[in-house]
Design a protein around this motif. Structure first.
Motif, PDB file in Angstrom:
ATOM      1  N   UNK A   1      -8.873  -2.116   8.136  1.00  0.00           N
ATOM      2  CA  UNK A   1      -8.020  -1.843   9.288  1.00  0.00           C
ATOM      3  C   UNK A   1      -8.856  -1.863  10.560  1.00  0.00           C
ATOM      4  N   UNK A   2     -10.020  -1.244  10.501  1.00  0.00           N
ATOM      5  CA  UNK A   2     -10.927  -1.207  11.657  1.00  0.00           C
ATOM      6  C   UNK A   2     -11.338  -2.617  12.062  1.00  0.00           C
TER       7      UNK A   2
ATOM      8  N   UNK B   1      -7.750  -8.438  16.095  1.00  0.00           N
ATOM      9  CA  UNK B   1      -6.732  -9.479  16.205  1.00  0.00           C
ATOM     10  C   UNK B   1      -5.340  -8.900  16.473  1.00  0.00           C
ATOM     11  N   UNK B   2      -5.281  -7.614  16.794  1.00  0.00           N
ATOM     12  CA  UNK B   2      -4.009  -7.018  17.173  1.00  0.00           C
ATOM     13  C   UNK B   2      -3.478  -6.039  16.139  1.00  0.00           C
ATOM     14  N   UNK B   3      -2.710  -5.069  16.612  1.00  0.00           N
ATOM     15  CA  UNK B   3      -2.186  -4.019  15.742  1.00  0.00           C
ATOM     16  C   UNK B   3      -1.217  -4.573  14.700  1.00  0.00           C
TER      17      UNK B   3
ATOM     18  N   UNK C   1      -3.188  -6.141  11.934  1.00  0.00           N
ATOM     19  CA  UNK C   1      -3.898  -5.115  11.168  1.00  0.00           C
ATOM     20  C   UNK C   1      -2.962  -4.409  10.195  1.00  0.00           C
ATOM     21  N   UNK C   2      -1.754  -4.084  10.650  1.00  0.00           N
ATOM     22  CA  UNK C   2      -0.788  -3.410   9.784  1.00  0.00           C
ATOM     23  C   UNK C   2      -0.327  -4.328   8.650  1.00  0.00           C
ATOM     24  N   UNK C   3      -0.076  -5.605   8.975  1.00  0.00           N
ATOM     25  CA  UNK C   3       0.362  -6.555   7.948  1.00  0.00           C
ATOM     26  C   UNK C   3      -0.727  -6.770   6.897  1.00  0.00           C
ATOM     27  N   UNK C   4      -1.976  -6.800   7.350  1.00  0.00           N
ATOM     28  CA  UNK C   4      -3.072  -6.982   6.399  1.00  0.00           C
ATOM     29  C   UNK C   4      -3.193  -5.772   5.474  1.00  0.00           C
TER      30      UNK C   4
ATOM     31  N   UNK D   1      -0.789  -3.928   4.367  1.00  0.00           N
ATOM     32  CA  UNK D   1       0.252  -4.078   3.350  1.00  0.00           C
ATOM     33  C   UNK D   1      -0.137  -5.141   2.325  1.00  0.00           C
ATOM     34  N   UNK D   2      -0.753  -6.232   2.795  1.00  0.00           N
ATOM     35  CA  UNK D   2      -1.171  -7.297   1.892  1.00  0.00           C
ATOM     36  C   UNK D   2      -2.257  -6.804   0.935  1.00  0.00           C
ATOM     37  N   UNK D   3      -3.234  -6.051   1.436  1.00  0.00           N
ATOM     38  CA  UNK D   3      -4.309  -5.540   0.596  1.00  0.00           C
ATOM     39  C   UNK D   3      -3.780  -4.568  -0.453  1.00  0.00           C
ATOM     40  N   UNK D   4      -2.775  -3.776  -0.082  1.00  0.00           N
ATOM     41  CA  UNK D   4      -2.162  -2.868  -1.056  1.00  0.00           C
ATOM     42  C   UNK D   4      -1.479  -3.655  -2.170  1.00  0.00           C
ATOM     43  N   UNK D   5      -0.770  -4.729  -1.799  1.00  0.00           N
ATOM     44  CA  UNK D   5      -0.112  -5.555  -2.817  1.00  0.00           C
ATOM     45  C   UNK D   5      -1.137  -6.264  -3.691  1.00  0.00           C
ATOM     46  N   UNK D   6      -2.255  -6.690  -3.087  1.00  0.00           N
ATOM     47  CA  UNK D   6      -3.325  -7.296  -3.879  1.00  0.00           C
ATOM     48  C   UNK D   6      -3.764  -6.343  -4.989  1.00  0.00           C
TER      49      UNK D   6
END
Length: 251
Positions: free
Chosen positions: A133-134, A139-141, A144-147, A149-154
């Motif tokens: 997240x840091x 590249x913008x909030x 960061x938030x979408x990533x 969620x993606x990492x959690x799904x990974x």
């Protein structure tokens, strides 16, 4: 084993495919440049490039994406006419470099005995997400938030192996590994700035080499900022380059 950029995982779906290009798209993270782009299968003419970028701009405009990205064939330079067109239209030209290594040839130099490497668990997930997240906030909030969620799904869907470096119980670095039949791709290698160039990245890679000893290890790095001497010292072989063009605003 012979490898090329074709062995690199593209985390996206093919939205459209023609004889000239593939259009990749990922609705899961709309602002991820590496998942929403056109990959040319052969070098286009100027008119073909213009037509493809007009198509992509229309598609991205419909979905709210505010960027355009094109990727060109491996080891091919962009012709001068296309290069001038891209620069005139506010594209930045970038270069990725691919490296590969057989695990047995990776450096055996001891690195950071005080740092522990392990696969992400429910106990370390929070720290893993925090460092990404840091890093992603630059590249913008929204991204960061979408990533996150993606990492959690990974993690939940086991789409890739997620590995962390721990110092005194705190996550200070991580790396993801995408496994295929013959390769293991190092992706998302990141160490907190305060711990960079201190052997943490090397120790993360050593862990990967031990876990995937029967695979060819591959990675892609920014050609404009690639620590070539470090990769060579670690034992990697340079495979090739791939040029790309990125426009970060459609205004």
């Amino acid at each position: 084993m012979e490898v090329s950029f074709r062995n690199i995982n593209i985390f996206a779906q093919v939205e459209r495919e023609t004889e000239l290009y593939r259009h990749y798209q990922l609705d899961e993270v709309k602002d991820r440049y590496d998942s929403n782009f056109i990959e040319f299968l052969s070098t286009p003419t100027l008119s073909e490039l213009q037509e493809a970028m007009n198509y992509l701009q229309h598609k991205h405009g419909q979905s709210g994406r505010q960027f355009l990205k094109a990727v060109f064939p491996q080891d091919e330079d962009i012709p001068l006419e296309l290069h001038q067109y891209l620069l005139t239209n506010q594209f930045e030209i970038g270069c990725l470099e691919m490296y590969a290594i057989e695990p047995e040839f990776f450096t055996r130099e001891l690195s950071r005995p005080d740092v522990t490497i392990e696969f992400v668990s429910s106990k370390t997930m929070e720290g893993y997400l925090a460092i990404h997240y840091q890093d992603a906030q630059q590249w913008g909030e929204g991204y960061a938030q979408a990533k996150q969620a993606m990492l959690k799904r990974d993690f939940e869907q086991k789409r890739k192996a997620q590995i962390v470096a721990l110092l005194n119980g705190q996550v200070i670095g991580s790396v993801d590994v995408i496994e295929s039949a013959n390769t293991a791709e190092i992706d998302n290698l990141f160490v907190l700035p305060a711990y960079q160039k201190q052997g943490v990245g090397t120790k993360l890679q050593q862990f990967v080499m031990k876990q995937y000893v029967e695979k060819t290890i591959i990675l892609v790095a920014d050609g404009d900022d690639t620590p070539r001497e470090m990769y060579t010292k670690q034992g990697y072989t340079y495979i090739g380059k791939q040029l790309n063009a990125l426009k970060t605003s459609l205004d």
